[in-house]
Design a protein around this motif. Structure first.
Motif, PDB file in Angstrom:
ATOM      1  N   UNK A 675      11.046 -48.609   5.904  1.00  0.00           N
ATOM      2  CA  UNK A 675      10.689 -49.047   4.555  1.00  0.00           C
ATOM      3  C   UNK A 675       9.178 -49.057   4.354  1.00  0.00           C
ATOM      4  N   UNK A 676       8.432 -48.952   5.450  1.00  0.00           N
ATOM      5  CA  UNK A 676       6.971 -48.949   5.368  1.00  0.00           C
ATOM      6  C   UNK A 676       6.414 -47.585   5.787  1.00  0.00           C
ATOM      7  N   UNK A 677       7.098 -46.505   5.412  1.00  0.00           N
ATOM      8  CA  UNK A 677       6.663 -45.163   5.828  1.00  0.00           C
ATOM      9  C   UNK A 677       5.374 -44.760   5.128  1.00  0.00           C
ATOM     10  N   UNK A 678       4.503 -44.151   5.881  1.00  0.00           N
ATOM     11  CA  UNK A 678       3.220 -43.683   5.352  1.00  0.00           C
ATOM     12  C   UNK A 678       3.003 -42.234   5.771  1.00  0.00           C
ATOM     13  N   UNK A 726       5.068 -34.111  -4.409  1.00  0.00           N
ATOM     14  CA  UNK A 726       5.604 -35.118  -5.321  1.00  0.00           C
ATOM     15  C   UNK A 726       5.430 -36.523  -4.757  1.00  0.00           C
ATOM     16  N   UNK A 727       5.059 -36.619  -3.483  1.00  0.00           N
ATOM     17  CA  UNK A 727       4.878 -37.918  -2.842  1.00  0.00           C
ATOM     18  C   UNK A 727       3.784 -38.705  -3.559  1.00  0.00           C
ATOM     19  N   UNK A 728       4.039 -39.988  -3.785  1.00  0.00           N
ATOM     20  CA  UNK A 728       3.063 -40.837  -4.462  1.00  0.00           C
ATOM     21  C   UNK A 728       1.775 -40.910  -3.656  1.00  0.00           C
ATOM     22  N   UNK A 729       0.656 -40.907  -4.369  1.00  0.00           N
ATOM     23  CA  UNK A 729      -0.648 -40.997  -3.706  1.00  0.00           C
ATOM     24  C   UNK A 729      -0.801 -42.303  -2.941  1.00  0.00           C
ATOM     25  N   UNK A 730      -0.054 -43.345  -3.355  1.00  0.00           N
ATOM     26  CA  UNK A 730      -0.128 -44.636  -2.661  1.00  0.00           C
ATOM     27  C   UNK A 730       0.440 -44.553  -1.250  1.00  0.00           C
ATOM     28  N   UNK A 731       1.243 -43.536  -0.972  1.00  0.00           N
ATOM     29  CA  UNK A 731       1.893 -43.423   0.331  1.00  0.00           C
ATOM     30  C   UNK A 731       1.184 -42.429   1.251  1.00  0.00           C
ATOM     31  N   UNK A 732       0.034 -41.917   0.814  1.00  0.00           N
ATOM     32  CA  UNK A 732      -0.683 -40.910   1.591  1.00  0.00           C
ATOM     33  C   UNK A 732      -2.016 -41.482   2.074  1.00  0.00           C
ATOM     34  N   UNK A 733      -2.256 -41.352   3.370  1.00  0.00           N
ATOM     35  CA  UNK A 733      -3.538 -41.738   3.950  1.00  0.00           C
ATOM     36  C   UNK A 733      -4.259 -40.465   4.389  1.00  0.00           C
ATOM     37  N   UNK A 734      -5.481 -40.308   3.929  1.00  0.00           N
ATOM     38  CA  UNK A 734      -6.298 -39.169   4.346  1.00  0.00           C
ATOM     39  C   UNK A 734      -7.213 -39.630   5.476  1.00  0.00           C
ATOM     40  N   UNK A 735      -7.027 -39.057   6.633  1.00  0.00           N
ATOM     41  CA  UNK A 735      -7.832 -39.424   7.796  1.00  0.00           C
ATOM     42  C   UNK A 735      -9.046 -38.508   7.861  1.00  0.00           C
ATOM     43  N   UNK A 736     -10.211 -39.107   7.745  1.00  0.00           N
ATOM     44  CA  UNK A 736     -11.437 -38.330   7.806  1.00  0.00           C
ATOM     45  C   UNK A 736     -11.733 -37.870   9.224  1.00  0.00           C
ATOM     46  N   UNK A 737     -11.974 -36.588   9.371  1.00  0.00           N
ATOM     47  CA  UNK A 737     -12.279 -36.018  10.682  1.00  0.00           C
ATOM     48  C   UNK A 737     -13.508 -35.127  10.544  1.00  0.00           C
ATOM     49  N   UNK A 738     -14.530 -35.379  11.333  1.00  0.00           N
ATOM     50  CA  UNK A 738     -15.686 -34.491  11.364  1.00  0.00           C
ATOM     51  C   UNK A 738     -15.307 -33.208  12.091  1.00  0.00           C
ATOM     52  N   UNK A 739     -15.372 -32.107  11.375  1.00  0.00           N
ATOM     53  CA  UNK A 739     -15.008 -30.813  11.959  1.00  0.00           C
ATOM     54  C   UNK A 739     -16.255 -29.941  12.043  1.00  0.00           C
ATOM     55  N   UNK A 740     -16.760 -29.757  13.223  1.00  0.00           N
ATOM     56  CA  UNK A 740     -17.920 -28.895  13.431  1.00  0.00           C
ATOM     57  C   UNK A 740     -17.426 -27.477  13.655  1.00  0.00           C
TER      58      UNK A 740
END
Length: 741
Positions: A675-678, A726-740
């Motif tokens: 119920x707490x899927x992200x 279609x997934x709600x933006x509230x359920x999406x986490x964007x993980x910042x990654x430094x990509x050299x």
């Protein structure tokens, strides 16, 4: 252990999209539809070709010149559209059934097949390189051929701007023949009709084909009928079937520029190949050989006959002045109205081809992700791309307004076509050797013959660059440069993602605690306590950047992880074994491990919709509890929407198969935390790495940094991978990654 699936077992449908195969009535129907999409560009060429060779402002050509010109047109139609494209090129479509310059490149360098490796989170992958001399040469040619085919693709897209402009304007120009008072209104009328055409694109190729095919069919019937009638006025025009007449024309006149006008007769032949994905080779061959080619030959023979008989009158507008009957007669207006609709269809050929080409370059990561709408339930290649449609409309309207007469437009038209034809000949010759494994002598002979013909037309078109042909050249070069830039940048990012992919067992380690028994007289452990203690494990992660099987047995720094009662879905945007760098970055930033971990990759199938029971294919990682590799199967007409409840049911069924006796506790835990899927996706903050370029090091690094950090980084923010979800933006986490990179 994977979830049983008809898709996985290959019973339901192949994983790969394949060329469309139909027979009988279905083939006849598809051939009829192709009239409304593919051929009306080349089919409406009789509207302007003869005046492209002999302008209305110039002198009337002699009888022998007319016969020679018609002969050149007929043999150009025979050698290029018929032999080169319909007979030869259609054999070189991709396994998915796509055609065009980029499809030829895909045939030479096909993308890697997706397999179960996407669901494999542990284990090592090895790449063995034992290239032969021939293969090394092929790899050395990869970058130059990519640039070359992207140029051809870009110029075909530029052609998608000029075809509607030239076709519609030439048809509307027929009003001025009968009603000279409206000559100044040709441009606004053309623009209004073009806007309507682009507004109709949202209804899809299939519906437009059914609407346009009857129009094209009637148009070709009119060409055949008027052509036969006009031939009767001078039957000697059949001498044009002798190819020597075409050669004698250039020997006699020494006018190389005539080829630029003759080139207009074969514009649209590249659309025959580029639209292969919308139909199939058999339907295209059937309709062209049995209907289109004979109709065009008769139309040009008829116009030539009338030009010989009534040159002073017909030269003013070779098409409309050669219509039998009076200029205000019923046949004239019937042909005029059908011509207007036919030019709509002609424009549709290149617009549809442009959609198909953009679909290819987006799928091959040579262009940013664009929202696509699949408009057919059966043909995966039929797409509508709103951003491309509206951009084409704006540019086309500007072109018509700026080039405010047909002569200027035809000067600009044709150069892109000639360049693409030469590009196709080169790529076909390379494919003959490396893909078809034909003898080298055949490939060389093919290129010498058709490369020579294409080169003749290209040289003639090149002379028109100062007179307007620079416009499609500029559009094509801008598109090509951007696509090369995007291919390079995206390739660097994907290479970084692949290099940073981790073996789950190496990154996450586990230590089980020995059960502490409750010591009493009988030394018994209560069953409830045993269950609780048996699952008590401590998880650790490796904070160092890289760890592989070579480092096993060494003392590696480890830090403890806390397992939290939640479910996380980590999305894998690139294929391959192991867990994505997103997961590694997430754990290092926030050292907590969700109790249910899903690593999800996407596989699009060549069917409109996938049955719910075949939606997810799952592999359980036994060495790490709660970790699953999942492939999300989706049909080409479905929206991206991961239904967590469906996925949880698949996971629970898998656990029941894996451990039928003791699965209740695991299933209860999965359902409790789901119920707490992200959803977790990467957001790469790309940074240009330093490169050594000798004396040019400073300049190269400055340019590289500007391209990657100022342009590519901003564009990736504007065109995110999640744009079509279609997934709600509230359920999406964007993980910042430094990509050299």
């Amino acid at each position: 252990m994977s979830n049983p699936s008809l898709l996985e077992n290959g019973v339901s449908v192949s994983r790969k999209r394949t060329a469309l195969k139909v027979n009988g009535a279905a083939l006849a129907s598809l051939s009829f539809q192709s009239l409304g999409i593919i051929y009306s560009d080349i089919g409406t060429s009789p509207l302007y070709v003869l005046n492209g060779i002999w302008p209305s402002s110039g002198p009337v050509p002699s009888k022998e010149d007319v016969i020679g010109g018609i002969s050149a047109i007929i043999w150009s139609l025979t050698l290029l559209p018929l032999i080169k494209y319909v007979i030869v090129s259609l054999k070189f479509g991709t396994t998915e059934g796509e055609g065009g310059s980029f499809a030829l490149y895909q045939g030479l360098y096909p993308p890697d097949d997706k397999d179960d490796a996407d669901r494999t989170l542990t284990g090592e992958s090895y790449i063995k390189s034992t290239l032969s001399t021939s293969s090394r040469l092929k790899q050395a040619l990869r970058a130059p051929l990519l640039v070359w085919c992207l140029l051809g693709t870009a110029l075909t897209m530029a052609d998608g701007v000029f075809t509607p402009a030239v076709s519609v304007t030439s048809a509307v120009g027929g009003i001025a023949v009968a009603k000279s008072s409206v000559e100044n209104q040709i441009v606004p009328i053309s623009i209004a009709l073009l806007v309507v055409l682009f507004l109709f694109q949202q209804f899809g190729t299939g519906r437009l084909a059914f609407a346009f095919a009857p129009i094209a069919f009637v148009w070709f019937l009119l060409l055949i009928g008027t052509g036969i009638y006009n031939i009767t006025t001078y039957p000697g025009i059949f001498r044009a079937l002798d190819p020597s007449r075409a050669i004698l024309l250039f020997v006699r006149t020494r006018d190389y520029d005539l080829l630029a006008g003759i080139l207009l007769a074969v514009t649209g032949c590249e659309a025959v190949f580029a639209n292969l994905g919308q139909f199939n080779a058999a339907s295209i061959r059937l309709s062209f050989c049995c209907f289109v080619y004979p109709g065009l030959v008769l139309a040009y023979l008829g116009q030539g006959a009338r030009l010989i008989v009534d040159g002073e009158n017909v030269i003013q507008n070779a098409f409309y002045k050669s219509i039998p009957g009076s200029e205000n007669g019923p046949l004239y207006w019937i042909v005029f109205v059908v011509a207007i609709f036919a030019t709509f269809v002609a424009s549709q050929a290149l617009i549809t081809a442009t959609f198909s080409l953009f679909q290819q370059v987006v799928n091959m990561k040579s262009f940013p992700s664009l929202r696509m709408y699949y408009t057919s339930e059966t043909v995966m290649g039929q797409v509508y791309i709103p951003a491309v449609n509206w951009t084409l409309m704006i540019i086309t309207v500007i072109i018509v307004a700026v080039f405010n007469n047909l002569a200027s437009l035809t000067n600009a038209y044709g150069f892109a076509v000639a360049t693409v034809m030469f590009s196709t000949s080169l790529l076909l010759a390379v494919q003959m050797v490396y893909v078809k494994r034909w003898p080298l002598v055949i490939a060389v002979a093919y290129f010498l013959v058709f490369g020579f013909l294409d080169g003749l037309f290209w040289g003639a078109a090149l002379k028109k660059v100062p007179h307007g042909a620079w416009v499609p050249l500029m559009i094509g070069l801008i598109l090509m440069i951007f696509m090369v830039f995007w291919t390079w940048s995206k390739g660097l990012e994907d290479a970084f993602d692949g290099a940073k992919r981790q073996n789950l067992r190496h990154f996450i380690t586990k230590e089980d605690k020995a059960p502490i028994g409750k010591v009493d007289g009988s030394q018994e452990i209560m069953e409830e306590e045993k269950e609780q203690e048996a699952v008590e494990s401590t998880y650790y992660y490796v904070p160092t950047q890289n760890f592989s099987s070579k480092d096993e047995g060494l003392e590696i720094e480890k830090r403890e992880l806390i397992r939290i009662p939640t479910m996380a879905v980590f999305h894998k945007f690139t294929g391959g074994r192991g867990v994505p760098h997103t997961f590694v970055g997430f754990i290092r930033q926030w050292p907590a491990l969700p109790q249910v971990l899903v690593f999800l990759s996407v596989s699009m199938f060549p069917i409109a919709r996938v049955a719910p029971e075949n939606r997810y294919v799952v592999v359980k990682t036994r060495s790490r509890e709660g970790c699953y590799g999942v492939t999300y199967n989706i049909g080409f007409r479905e929206h991206f929407d991961v239904n967590v409840n469906e996925l949880v049911e698949v996971l629970c069924n898998l656990e029941m198969q894996y451990d039928p006796k003791d699965c209740e506790r695991t299933i209860a835990k999965i359902k409790a935390v789901s119920s707490h899927a992200t959803h977790i996706v990467p957001h790469y903050h790309v940074v240009s790495k330093k490169v050594d370029a000798g004396y040019l090091t400073f300049v190269v690094n400055w340019v590289r940094k500007y391209l990657i950090e100022e342009i590519y980084r901003r564009l990736t923010t504007m065109f995110p991978e999640t744009a079509n979800w279609l997934t709600s933006a509230d359920e999406i986490i964007h993980v910042g990654v430094n990509a050299t990179i």
